[in-house]
Design an enzyme around this catalytic site. Structure first.
Site, PDB file in Angstrom:
ATOM      1  N   ASP A  68       0.799  -1.177   0.064  1.00  0.00           N
ATOM      2  CA  ASP A  68       0.010   0.051  -0.011  1.00  0.00           C
ATOM      3  C   ASP A  68       0.725   1.322   0.057  1.00  0.00           C
ATOM      4  O   ASP A  68       1.940   1.241   0.159  1.00  0.00           O
ATOM      5  CB  ASP A  68      -1.097  -0.009   1.131  1.00  0.00           C
ATOM      6  CG  ASP A  68      -0.091  -0.387   2.670  1.00  0.00           C
ATOM      7  OD1 ASP A  68      -0.847  -0.741   3.447  1.00  0.00           O
ATOM      8  OD2 ASP A  68       1.039  -0.104   2.621  1.00  0.00           O
ATOM      9  N   ASP A  70       0.981   5.182   1.176  1.00  0.00           N
ATOM     10  CA  ASP A  70       0.619   6.443   1.839  1.00  0.00           C
ATOM     11  C   ASP A  70       1.084   7.802   1.392  1.00  0.00           C
ATOM     12  O   ASP A  70       2.281   7.951   0.866  1.00  0.00           O
ATOM     13  CB  ASP A  70       0.998   6.334   3.475  1.00  0.00           C
ATOM     14  CG  ASP A  70       0.570   5.235   3.828  1.00  0.00           C
ATOM     15  OD1 ASP A  70      -0.700   4.800   3.746  1.00  0.00           O
ATOM     16  OD2 ASP A  70       0.982   4.850   5.116  1.00  0.00           O
ATOM     17  N   ASP A 134       8.272   7.802  13.664  1.00  0.00           N
ATOM     18  CA  ASP A 134       8.888   6.927  14.735  1.00  0.00           C
ATOM     19  C   ASP A 134      10.317   6.656  14.454  1.00  0.00           C
ATOM     20  O   ASP A 134      11.157   6.879  15.348  1.00  0.00           O
ATOM     21  CB  ASP A 134       8.000   5.829  14.862  1.00  0.00           C
ATOM     22  CG  ASP A 134       7.753   5.173  13.706  1.00  0.00           C
ATOM     23  OD1 ASP A 134       8.141   5.648  12.576  1.00  0.00           O
ATOM     24  OD2 ASP A 134       6.849   3.892  13.726  1.00  0.00           O
TER      25      ASP A 134
END
Length: 530
Positions: A68, A70, A134
């Protein structure tokens, strides 16, 4: 390599980001989804910045095809929704936009600020958004149009060195979001990257904080682990770092209780990972993933997966307790338990067959559906053979015939009480009545015609044994013989003597006229034509 600069508050010009060209990062642009590229182009055409970000860029650098994509932009959610008509804004705290392209869903987010820390919800710039990520391997921005890789945190160097390096300081990264510990170990297993010593020490130190994480986020990460193709290795690392007991406590106790349980769970997950490799990127049902995780637990319980009516519900309850506090979709969990039953050759959702007598009938007389063969025909024939002018007494007469010893069901059948048989006999008599039958005081036939019909019916019943007044269904003609009756006369008109068997059903026009007369009480009752 290019460099992006910015001015500080004192007016100094400092390097802000490194920009790698296509020759330097060596990303295969053919592996970028066409619809993701089109979304970036559309945002650029409307005057906004837009990049592919996150795990998709990491997979592209590793030579993999991302599952996928983003996308991040400086446009706010409301503006993104106006640009794309096939978009939907989701989320309450972190508002995102889902852009639909056929069966694919692309997540488009807005740059976030670090004004209130790394978990704030204020919009910001791209350099602030990079500092909210992160780990450095997830903080790379790829421009599919110019084929440039923008790096604010030295993430490209860390990917080449195969290291997982946190962007946020270790003293706050796991305190602000404990789920990041799971993601760190997941990335390490899926990419083969090493975790630095200080990061490993911080994970063990803050492992207890994972017990306070929301169950929805834990469920999301758990399902990603099962679908990663490295589920056996990831769960082994979670157990080593003491995180598994905060995700699925019952599972952690199960594998710690007996080494054979640990081996069974590992073998089941290895089989699941092999299925993922054989699927070659095809999407698998969620129930199949969950069933591999549940199988060692349910098979270790005695008397759970077996052929009995309550077995499926018991197994479903045990599955929920094994996965607590995770909140998996109910439909997928039920389907996962059903998969395990079917592997044993069992079908727990089928309705079990009845055993023992059914409503007073012996086993030899029960046919399909628990009734004796021909039971419905007997009830209908008894209702038809009963005198039509006797009202309720006719149904009781039919019931008495069914209970007599001459009943075609045989002498071995148990007696049936009239209280149970009468409602069924009356129920079969619903529908249009024959012309000349009594239904209301206003429609009663003349006394002479009624007596003649009653005498004729009584003579016919006396001349034949019970239930033999009608021909078998195989010998009956499809149409009644004799001339058609005139149904335009009123219901009170008496039929000619000796032609009770040739009565045709009341026409719809006559029924509508009688219904209209009942609604208007002043109108004269309908009678025979003069």
């Amino acid at each position: 390599m290019l460099i992006r600069y910015r001015k500080t508050g004192e007016g100094k010009v400092v390097a802000r980001a490194l920009v790698y060209t296509a020759e330097e990062h060596a990303i295969d642009s053919t592996k970028v989804d066409h619809d993701a590229r089109r979304i970036v182009e559309r945002l650029r055409e409307n005057g906004h910045e837009a990049y592919i970000v996150g795990g998709a860029v990491r997979d592209l650098l590793l030579g993999r095809t991302p599952k996928d994509f983003d996308i991040v932009t400086d446009a706010e959610p409301a503006r993104i929704k106006r640009v794309f008509r096939n978009a939907r804004v989701i989320g309450r705290r972190f508002r995102l936009v889902h852009v639909y392209a056929g069966p694919k869903i692309f997540e488009v987010s807005t740059f976030r600020s670090i004004a209130n820390g790394t978990i704030g919800n204020e919009y910001g710039s791209i350099d602030e958004d990079a500092l909210r990520r992160d780990f450095t391997c997830n903080a790379l921005y790829y421009d599919p149009i110019q084929q440039q890789l923008v790096d604010y945190v030295d993430g490209f160097k860390h990917v080449k060195a195969k290291k997982i390096v946190p962007v946020i300081p270790l003293k706050t990264i796991f305190v602000e979001d404990p789920v990041r510990m799971i993601r760190c170990l997941k990335y390490s297993a899926t990419t083969g990257f090493g975790v630095p010593l200080r990061t490993r020490w911080a994970i063990k130190r803050d492992a207890e904080l994972l017990a306070e994480a929301s169950s929805s986020r834990l469920t999301e990460e758990f399902l990603k682990i099962l679908a990663s193709g490295k589920s056996a290795e990831i769960l082994a690392r979670l157990e080593d770092f003491g995180l598994l007991r905060h995700i699925v406590p019952v599972c952690s106790e199960f594998i710690a209780k007996d080494p054979r349980n640990h081996a069974a769970l590992k073998a089941s997950l290895v089989e699941l990972d092999a299925l993922d490799a054989a699927a070659a990127g095809r999407e698998r049902r969620l129930s199949l993933l969950i069933s591999h995780f549940l199988r060692p637990w349910l098979e270790s319980l005695t008397g759970v997966i077996e052929d009995r009516p309550e077995a499926f519900q018991d197994a479903l309850q045990q599955a929920r307790s094994f996965l607590a506090p995770l909140n998996l979709p109910r439909v997928e969990l039920e389907a996962a338990v059903l998969v395990l039953f079917k592997k044993r050759g069992l079908s727990p959702l089928e309705k079990p067959k009845r055993s023992g007598p059914d409503r007073g009938r012996g086993p030899a007389e029960r046919g399909r559906g628990g009734r004796s063969p021909g039971h419905g025909n007997l009830v209908r024939e008894a209702a038809r053979d009963a005198p039509r002018d006797s009202g309720r007494d006719g149904a009781e007469t039919a019931d008495s015939d069914l209970d007599s010893g001459d009943s075609p069901r045989g002498q071995g059948a148990e007696e049936q009480s009239p209280a149970n048989a009468a409602p069924r006999a009356r129920k079969r008599r619903r529908g249009p009545r024959k012309a000349g039958s009594a239904s209301s005081p206003g429609d009663a036939p003349s006394p002479g015609a009624a007596n003649a019909a009653s005498a004729s019916a009584g003579a016919a019943n006396a001349a034949s044994p019970p239930h033999s007044s009608r021909q078998p269904s195989s010998q009956r003609p499809l149409f009644r013989e004799g001339p058609a009756q005139d149904n335009h006369e009123g219901k009170g008109a008496s039929p000619p003597a000796g032609e009770e068997g040739n009565l045709s059903r009341t026409s719809g026009a006559a029924r509508r006229r009688r219904k209209k007369q009942r609604k208007s009480p002043d109108s004269p009752p309908e009678g025979p034509a003069s």
